[in-house]
Each structure stands twice: as structure tokens, then as C-alpha cells.
Design an enzyme around this catalytic site. Structure first.
Site, short mmCIF file in Angstrom:
data_model
loop_
_atom_site.label_atom_id
_atom_site.label_comp_id
_atom_site.label_asym_id
_atom_site.label_seq_id
_atom_site.Cartn_x
_atom_site.Cartn_y
_atom_site.Cartn_z
N GLY A 154 14.19 -2.91 6.73
CA GLY A 154 15.42 -2.12 6.83
C GLY A 154 16.44 -2.64 7.83
O GLY A 154 17.25 -1.87 8.34
N MET B 280 12.94 -3.07 -3.24
CA MET B 280 12.17 -4.07 -3.99
C MET B 280 11.55 -3.49 -5.26
O MET B 280 10.43 -3.83 -5.64
CB MET B 280 11.10 -4.70 -3.09
CG MET B 280 11.68 -5.33 -1.83
SD MET B 280 13.02 -6.50 -2.12
CE MET B 280 12.06 -7.93 -2.60
N ILE C 214 12.44 -2.70 -9.47
CA ILE C 214 13.39 -2.87 -10.56
C ILE C 214 13.77 -1.49 -11.08
O ILE C 214 12.91 -0.63 -11.27
CB ILE C 214 12.76 -3.73 -11.68
CG1 ILE C 214 12.54 -5.15 -11.17
CG2 ILE C 214 13.62 -3.72 -12.94
CD1 ILE C 214 11.72 -6.03 -12.09
N HIS D 120 21.21 -10.02 -2.36
CA HIS D 120 20.08 -10.86 -2.76
C HIS D 120 20.09 -12.15 -1.93
O HIS D 120 21.14 -12.79 -1.80
CB HIS D 120 20.17 -11.19 -4.25
CG HIS D 120 19.01 -11.99 -4.72
ND1 HIS D 120 17.78 -11.43 -4.97
CD2 HIS D 120 18.88 -13.32 -4.97
CE1 HIS D 120 16.93 -12.38 -5.34
NE2 HIS D 120 17.58 -13.53 -5.36
N THR E 183 23.13 -4.57 -12.73
CA THR E 183 23.07 -4.29 -14.17
C THR E 183 21.60 -4.27 -14.56
O THR E 183 20.73 -4.51 -13.71
CB THR E 183 23.80 -5.38 -14.99
OG1 THR E 183 23.14 -6.63 -14.74
CG2 THR E 183 25.27 -5.49 -14.61
N LEU F 299 17.86 -8.40 -14.17
CA LEU F 299 17.48 -8.59 -12.76
C LEU F 299 18.36 -9.63 -12.05
O LEU F 299 18.47 -10.77 -12.50
CB LEU F 299 16.01 -9.03 -12.68
CG LEU F 299 15.47 -9.27 -11.27
CD1 LEU F 299 15.35 -7.95 -10.51
CD2 LEU F 299 14.13 -9.99 -11.31
N ASP F 300 18.96 -9.23 -10.93
CA ASP F 300 19.73 -10.12 -10.05
C ASP F 300 20.80 -10.91 -10.81
O ASP F 300 21.06 -12.07 -10.50
CB ASP F 300 18.79 -11.10 -9.32
CG ASP F 300 17.81 -10.38 -8.42
OD1 ASP F 300 18.15 -9.31 -7.91
OD2 ASP F 300 16.70 -10.91 -8.22
N GLU G 25 23.76 -11.49 6.27
CA GLU G 25 23.81 -10.24 5.49
C GLU G 25 24.25 -9.06 6.35
O GLU G 25 25.02 -8.21 5.88
CB GLU G 25 22.43 -9.95 4.89
CG GLU G 25 22.04 -10.96 3.83
CD GLU G 25 20.69 -10.68 3.17
OE1 GLU G 25 20.47 -11.17 2.06
OE2 GLU G 25 19.85 -9.98 3.78
C1 GAR Z 1 17.16 -8.98 2.55
O1 GAR Z 1 17.22 -10.33 2.93
C2 GAR Z 1 17.68 -8.80 1.14
O2 GAR Z 1 18.61 -9.78 0.76
C3 GAR Z 1 16.41 -8.96 0.33
O3 GAR Z 1 15.41 -8.35 1.08
C4 GAR Z 1 15.72 -8.47 2.46
C5 GAR Z 1 15.55 -7.09 3.06
O4 GAR Z 1 15.54 -7.17 4.45
N1 GAR Z 1 16.55 -8.38 -0.96
C6 GAR Z 1 15.94 -8.83 -2.04
O5 GAR Z 1 15.17 -9.76 -2.04
C7 GAR Z 1 16.28 -8.08 -3.32
N2 GAR Z 1 16.02 -8.88 -4.47
P1 GAR Z 1 15.70 -5.87 5.34
O6 GAR Z 1 14.70 -4.83 4.81
O7 GAR Z 1 15.34 -6.31 6.72
O8 GAR Z 1 17.12 -5.39 5.20
#
Ligand code: GAR
Length: 184
Positions: free
Chosen positions: A11, A87, A89, A106, A138, A141-142, A171
Site C-alpha cells: 500500500g 492484484m 482481475i 502498472h 478495460t 488485462l493491463d 509511482e
Molecule cells: C506497484 O508497483 C504497482 O505498480 C503494482 O504493484 C505495486 C504495488 O505496490 N501493480 C501491479 O503490478 C498491478 N498489475 P504498493 O502496494 O506498495 O503500492
């Protein structure tokens, strides 16, 4: 502008989105997780934001599970649904109900590396650049329309762990910014 954030694990993106609410003028009205043990729950507590927890392991049927998510969202009627390390779908019916209102982040330069293990795949392919993509969700996936993509050069010393860190730092900056722009 009311935002709901979905997460499954550490998170850190959720934390950044919560921390930037005042600066960017949106409100996280609620969160959702499929994981009762998600570390990110601590950030909801710290910010006194309600988090709905529905453990996906209690359900065999994705439609039934996503039906509950749909009811949760209908009650809140948020402006934007933000997937931040969620995580699971989502079923087509759920995505179709909220078309144009669900965004995801992503950890790759899509369309490269949808799915899992994006950092390892970038290293294995000896890519020169890596990064993160924010896109509309959508039913594929991704693969939804890309809203924003940011990249950096991979250094010879980079490892999976260092790439995870670099991508997350990126991010944490671009996700809150982009949310605020989408809500204008
Ligand atoms: C992030 O890097 C995000 O891009 C990825 O999970 C991580 C979550 O980190 N998302 C995916 O892989 C979705 N396909 P966080 O829980 O520390 O924010």
C-alpha cells in the site's frame, strides 16, 4: 472529488495518494482490499479512512465476489476508482459498469510486460529503460488506454529490488498528480 482506492499489499501507493489529498484537492472517501492482512491497512487507520475488506478466498465465484464490489461502489458513487497494487482481475461486468472511471498503475512500460514479474522481465530482456504506466481499466488485462507513462534508464548495477524501489518512487509522484488531473 471522491476517490476510492483498491489495494492488496504494502500500500505505498495508497499512502502517497492519501498523503497528497489536501495538495491536490481530492478526497479518498473509502478504500477496498481483498486481503485482510494487507500491510496498507495501517495507512487507512492513520488517515481515519474506512476500508472495506472482503477476502476473495471466501468466494469460489468471481462474479459473486465482484457483485459485492459493485454494490459497495454503487453505495459510494465515487468519481474515480483507483487501483493501487490491487492484484485481482476484475470481471467484465464490473469493469463495464464503471467504464472510464477505473484507473490502474502498472510497473512496466505497457504494452511491454503485462501481468506479473515486470522488473525481472525487463532485466532479463536487457532493456535500457523501465518505468510505470497509468491506464484506464478495460476487461483485457493491463491493456486499457494509456493515460500517462514515465520511464528511467536502467543502470548496469540495477537489480529486481532496486527497480522495484525506483518504480515505486516514480509511482508515488505520478499517481496522485494524475488522479488530480483526471478529476479536473
Ligand atoms: C506497484 O508497483 C504497482 O505498480 C503494482 O504493484 C505495486 C504495488 O505496490 N501493480 C501491479 O503490478 C498491478 N498489475 P504498493 O502496494 O506498495 O503500492
Amino acid at each position: 472529488m471522491r476517490v476510492v482506492v483498491f489495494f492488496s499489499g504494502t500500500g505505498t501507493n495508497l499512502k502517497s495518494i492519501l498523503d497528497h489529498q489536501n495538495e491536490y484537492g481530492y478526497v479518498v472517501c473509502s478504500c477496498f482490499t481483498n486481503n485482510p492482512k494487507a500491510e496498507g491497512l495501517i495507512f487507512c487507520e492513520e488517515h481515519k479512512v474506512n476500508c472495506k475488506i472482503i477476502d476473495h478466498k471466501d468466494f469460489n465465484n468471481r462474479e459473486e465476489y465482484d457483485g459485492l464490489i459493485n454494490s459497495f461502489l454503487e453505495n459510494l458513487n465515487p468519481d474515480l476508482i483507483v487501483l493501487a497494487g490491487y492484484m485481482r482481475i476484475m470481471s467484465k461486468s464490473l469493469v463495464d459498469n464503471w467504464e472510464g472511471q477505473i484507473v490502474n498503475i502498472h510497473p512496466s512500460l505497457l504494452p511491454k510486460y503485462p501481468g506479473l514479474h515486470t522488473h525481472q522481465r525487463a532485466l532479463k530482456a536487457k532493456d535500457k529503460v523501465h518505468g510505470s504506466t497509468i491506464h484506464f481499466v478495460t476487461s483485457e488485462l493491463d491493456a486499457g488506454p494509456i493515460i500517462r507513462q514515465e520511464s528511467f534508464e536502467i543502470e548496469s548495477s540495477d537489480t529486481t529490488e532496486s527497480l522495484i524501489k525506483k518504480v515505486k518512487n516514480l509511482e508515488h509522484k505520478i499517481y496522485p498528480e494524475t488522479i488530480s488531473l483526471l478529476l479536473k
